[in-house]
Design a protein around this motif. Sequence first.
Motif, PDB file in Angstrom:
ATOM      1  N   CYS A   1      35.010  -3.233  24.730  1.00  0.00           N
ATOM      2  CA  CYS A   1      33.621  -2.972  25.172  1.00  0.00           C
ATOM      3  C   CYS A   1      33.714  -2.903  26.624  1.00  0.00           C
ATOM      4  O   CYS A   1      32.787  -2.494  27.176  1.00  0.00           O
ATOM      5  CB  CYS A   1      32.817  -4.203  24.650  1.00  0.00           C
ATOM      6  SG  CYS A   1      32.890  -5.628  25.319  1.00  0.00           S
ATOM      7  N   GLY A   2      34.626  -3.663  27.251  1.00  0.00           N
ATOM      8  CA  GLY A   2      34.755  -3.405  28.737  1.00  0.00           C
ATOM      9  C   GLY A   2      34.108  -4.711  29.371  1.00  0.00           C
ATOM     10  O   GLY A   2      34.139  -4.791  30.597  1.00  0.00           O
ATOM     11  N   ILE A   3      33.386  -5.401  28.824  1.00  0.00           N
ATOM     12  CA  ILE A   3      32.645  -6.501  29.557  1.00  0.00           C
ATOM     13  C   ILE A   3      33.549  -7.651  30.002  1.00  0.00           C
ATOM     14  O   ILE A   3      33.031  -8.073  31.095  1.00  0.00           O
ATOM     15  CB  ILE A   3      31.579  -7.112  28.664  1.00  0.00           C
ATOM     16  CG1 ILE A   3      30.135  -7.728  29.723  1.00  0.00           C
ATOM     17  CG2 ILE A   3      31.753  -8.147  27.797  1.00  0.00           C
ATOM     18  CD1 ILE A   3      29.535  -6.777  30.107  1.00  0.00           C
ATOM     19  N   CYS A   4      34.787  -7.906  29.443  1.00  0.00           N
ATOM     20  CA  CYS A   4      35.331  -8.794  29.996  1.00  0.00           C
ATOM     21  C   CYS A   4      36.501  -8.364  31.146  1.00  0.00           C
ATOM     22  O   CYS A   4      37.299  -9.011  31.676  1.00  0.00           O
ATOM     23  CB  CYS A   4      36.339  -9.472  28.971  1.00  0.00           C
ATOM     24  SG  CYS A   4      37.452  -8.225  28.340  1.00  0.00           S
TER      25      CYS A   4
ATOM     26  N   CYS B   1      38.224 -12.745  26.006  1.00  0.00           N
ATOM     27  CA  CYS B   1      37.717 -11.560  25.475  1.00  0.00           C
ATOM     28  C   CYS B   1      37.594 -11.723  23.685  1.00  0.00           C
ATOM     29  O   CYS B   1      38.387 -12.255  23.236  1.00  0.00           O
ATOM     30  CB  CYS B   1      38.886 -10.407  25.632  1.00  0.00           C
ATOM     31  SG  CYS B   1      38.722  -8.818  24.605  1.00  0.00           S
TER      32      CYS B   1
ATOM     33  N   THR C   1      39.707  -7.472  21.713  1.00  0.00           N
ATOM     34  CA  THR C   1      40.912  -6.853  21.587  1.00  0.00           C
ATOM     35  C   THR C   1      41.795  -7.590  20.903  1.00  0.00           C
ATOM     36  O   THR C   1      43.110  -7.302  20.442  1.00  0.00           O
ATOM     37  CB  THR C   1      41.656  -6.733  23.043  1.00  0.00           C
ATOM     38  OG1 THR C   1      41.356  -8.005  23.839  1.00  0.00           O
ATOM     39  CG2 THR C   1      40.761  -5.987  23.972  1.00  0.00           C
TER      40      THR C   1
END
Lengths: 743, 161
Positions: free
Chosen positions: B104-107, B139, B142
């Motif tokens: 999701c890329g937020i972390c 996270c 992942t």
Amino acid sequence: MPKPGIAVGRSVPRVDADAKLRGVAKYIDDLRLPGCLYGVTVRSTIAFGTIRKVELDPCWPWKDAVVAGPKDIPGENCVAVIEADQPLLAPGRVMHPMEPLLLVAHPDRNRVWESSKHVQVSYDERDPVLTVSESLARKQLLRGTDNVFKQYLIEKGDVATAFAGAAHIVEGEYRTPHQEHAYIEPNGMAAWVEADGAIVVVGSMQCPYYVQKALKRIFPGRDIRVIQAVTGGAFGGKEDYPSMLAGHAALLALKSRKPVKMLYDRSEDMASTTKRHPSVVRHRTALSKEGRLLAQDIDVVFDGGAYLTLSPVVLSRGTLHATGPYECPNVRVRSRAVATNSPPNGAFRGFGAPQTLFAAEAHWEKIAAETGLDPLKLRRLNLVREGSVLATGQVLKESVSAAQALERVVARSSYEKTRRTHAVCNRKPGKVWKGIGLALVHHGPGFTGSGEVMLASRAAVALERDGRIAVLSATTEMGQGEATVLAQITAETLGLDLSLVRVETPDTAKVPNSGPTVASRTTMIIGGILMKAALKLKERVVQELGSFPTTTKGLKEAGRKLASKGPLTFEEEYRKPPEVVWDEAAYKGDAYGVYGYEAVTVDLSVDRTTYEVKLRAVHTSTDVGRAIHPELVRGQIAGGTVQALGWALTENAVFQRGRMSNSQFTNYVIPTFSDAPPIDLDIIENPYSRGPYGAKGIGELPHNAPAPAVVAAVRQATGLLIGDLPVLPEKICHGLLARRKAS
Amino acid sequence: MKREASRAISFVVNGAERTYKGPAFKRLIDVLREDFGLTGTKEGCGEGECGACTVLLDGKPAASCLVPVSQVHGRKVETVESLARGESLNPLQRSFLEEAAAQCGICTPGILLTAWSWVKAGGSADPEAVRKHLSGNLCRCTGYQSIVDAVVKTVKKRRAA
Ligand code: FES
Ligand code: FES
């Protein structure tokens, strides 16, 4: 393993990776909205009762603030999901703590919080229903005449007679708690009203068309446009709740005539949004002398929380998976979802199946303990194979990999040898006890029963003027890799390089309704529809030009030639495979077109002094049909496995009077880099004839097996069967003390 | 208090001298995001638990949600926006790309910075050590494996070069 194609079967760079790695991807909090107000929610502090009075503190300067209440709602005061029983703002009756009562907006992000604290609410409080037993005992009536939102019954064969002739009868009760999604980006939404009166909402979400459907009833007669912002994780937690948040933001926008942003902080998000349904599952099992299943009698109760929301469908999936991937001639599964005075529980990866599969798998340990039979042998004897008949009468026709998954994980983890060496080590003095445990599960991807037929999802591919192909679907990227996988399937079908395919932003003004991004349905169902749409496009081009070009230049030219002869967007709708037959009324037939299978072993140690559990190694063998993008498949399995391990061991949602009291990362503990074990990820590709390139959905399957495998491992380590998650050190301590007292 | 609030606070952000005027106790994350438009730094909890807001402060990872801007006067701040050089991603970002380590890329921005500090300081390629160094960053997507693989790969490549 099948050979990779031009795009499928290759771990290409994710289409969304570059922006995320540079920090330029725009999540909802990153969106600049000049002149916007910030909105917050005033929430109930009681679990159950009625609102006596709502007052605005007369000493507070309200002039810059905008306040919206139930009376400001132009249409119905509801958040429609399956039913419309949940109000957008509680009009008088309070059904759970943290229920939205009133909305406040203010231009200053900090002042708005202060303002909301100057709203004084007084209540007439009533004694709340806090547990499923209180609900079933009808302590108060919260729903209908019995507090039951939904119930199901599956019957196969003759259970009573089978028990009469059984060599072993084993009973057990298993419990699972709430689980918080803990996406790292909290819920957030922005809304504004266009000059023509249309409402636009942008935000973090899984299902733009769900939001649109809900808003149409709140704001009748207006155009509603819903756009997904880059979404920072969801796992089911952004399936139905964003409809509530969008309704709130839009209501404030309508009243203030300004854009409004609503961003939850961590604590508000955890305490007020949905969770995994807590469950109580009872098993009564009849077995032959050698351990063959003769009858399974299973009773399932889910805590739905205060409103119906998605509980019927969560319960349905839980019910259908309750037997585990085993064949048994006589089965009865009775299930109920009941009402309590806590925030509604909702969708969470696995959608009811992790709860019932936890019970089914943990119960093998109970059976092993009481019969002296080996849990691995018991599974080998009973697992489903091609031709097996499930409880609903469904005959498993293809891609049945239970045995393969089990044998592969047993071999890769040296399960039998490890079990023997651990047993020896546990008899000697030492600092830790060791255990290895096993679980075998299945999961039906896609909507249950006739769900996909009712959804009638649509998706399209378009040949664009710039010579690129656009994928038009409302399914959302939330981290799982949807955009990349759908681009791969489209590129492969057209024989194109992936760079020639782009995926449109999910925006109800631009893409057709592809249904929700849930239920492990995106790759299998939407991927399948896109494949058909791409084939249509190809056919049309070939018809006109004799061949299908594979360069931008060629595609541009094709576009020019075809443009005059009709639209270049090719849309397809879901079509049910004819052999899949489901009878909703009788609850019989093919509940899912196919199943994915996974076997997992968990190897762990338990400290003999502190009872702390440390994960040593985890092995997974997972049948995914076909891995469209092997690296993304591995990412889904690793991610789901670690979430499930958190649920099993550390994630302890504490509820006091219906409210989550540890709504912070400080005390709601999700696994960290150090807690998570290295995982051996073994992918099995046993293709499904109806899936695109053989693929089966994979998103949820990995949440099913790890928790019961943990319980089995803890049993080997300590001799205790802890059938009540999470397995906290104090539970091990109490179990050992009780055992010592008894002996 | 008043005088304190209006005093300019200067510090270096991603190599450029920046000046901030406003309340001295504004959180660094808000200054970066709201005053400087650097929205790559994310907020996941606001209480120092998740690491999404990690920046490098004089080269060391720090949770920018816990740092009042007055504390960075005269210091050096690096955010995720500093990692790539124009078109080309830095070696750690490239490994993240290859290992699909951002879901999701937020972390991701926070983890990249914590991991980059490890790589730059010559941290080891031992997965256990990498996990320990990163254990302040959460996270949820992942399961951490792909991230550990990406960091280990970067360290190894750097050693080989
Ligand atoms: S936002 Fe700073 S640590 Fe979570
Ligand atoms: S990639 Fe989603 S939280 Fe890490």
